[in-house]
Design an enzyme around this catalytic site. Sequence first.
Site, PDB file in Angstrom:
ATOM      1  N   GLU A   1      90.879 122.539  45.708  1.00 41.39           N
ATOM      2  CA  GLU A   1      90.252 121.563  44.824  1.00 41.39           C
ATOM      3  C   GLU A   1      90.454 121.963  43.360  1.00 41.39           C
ATOM      4  OE1 GLU A   1      85.970 119.303  44.248  1.00 41.39           O
ATOM      5  OE2 GLU A   1      86.210 120.784  45.838  1.00 41.39           O
TER       6      GLU A   1
ATOM      7  N   ARG B   1      87.530 129.268  61.220  1.00 36.98           N
ATOM      8  CA  ARG B   1      87.033 128.506  62.370  1.00 36.98           C
ATOM      9  C   ARG B   1      88.164 127.928  63.208  1.00 36.98           C
ATOM     10  NH1 ARG B   1      83.649 128.244  58.216  1.00 36.98           N
ATOM     11  NH2 ARG B   1      84.732 126.488  57.302  1.00 36.98           N
TER      12      ARG B   1
END
Length: 179
Positions: A99, A62
Amino acid sequence: MTFDLDIKNTVRTIPDYPKPGILFRDITTLLADARAFRRAVDELVHPWAGSKIDKVAGIEARGFILGGAVAHQLSAGFVPIRKKGKLPHKTVSMSYALEYGTDEMEMHVDAVQPGERVILVDDLIATGGTAEGAVKLLRQIGATVVAACFIIDLPDLGGAAKLRALDVPVRSLIAFDGH
């Protein structure tokens, strides 16, 4: 309606995606709204209008959409920062923290010249691992990272603070609590 609410109302929230407990902030609805998309790009560009910006670097995927629009508005070149193995020419790479684990990003070795002034763009900053990796990658080849810009900040996750600790000013248009 205020700018903040106007933009927030165009972002779709998808619960439990990509895993339970996550509220995914989907900007495709903002991109589909011509007025909101234009306004968001204008707001991302505003602080640097009239400044010397050589390149805008966008993080896959994006960040390509937003970064291309920002680069156009600033009359700057656009540099894609991609996942490893996606660029056809000689690249420079950087590992970055996810993460759970690590990944690697690349850009063409000749995409930015030493000393060029670059703005980093992506749709959202959460933990900041990807953006931090992109800043380090740009600096590795001699770029001056002027700022990092995002539509959305998730401040509870600390990503923007991580970039500020690297002396990178951060501009985000809206923030959502939580993750």
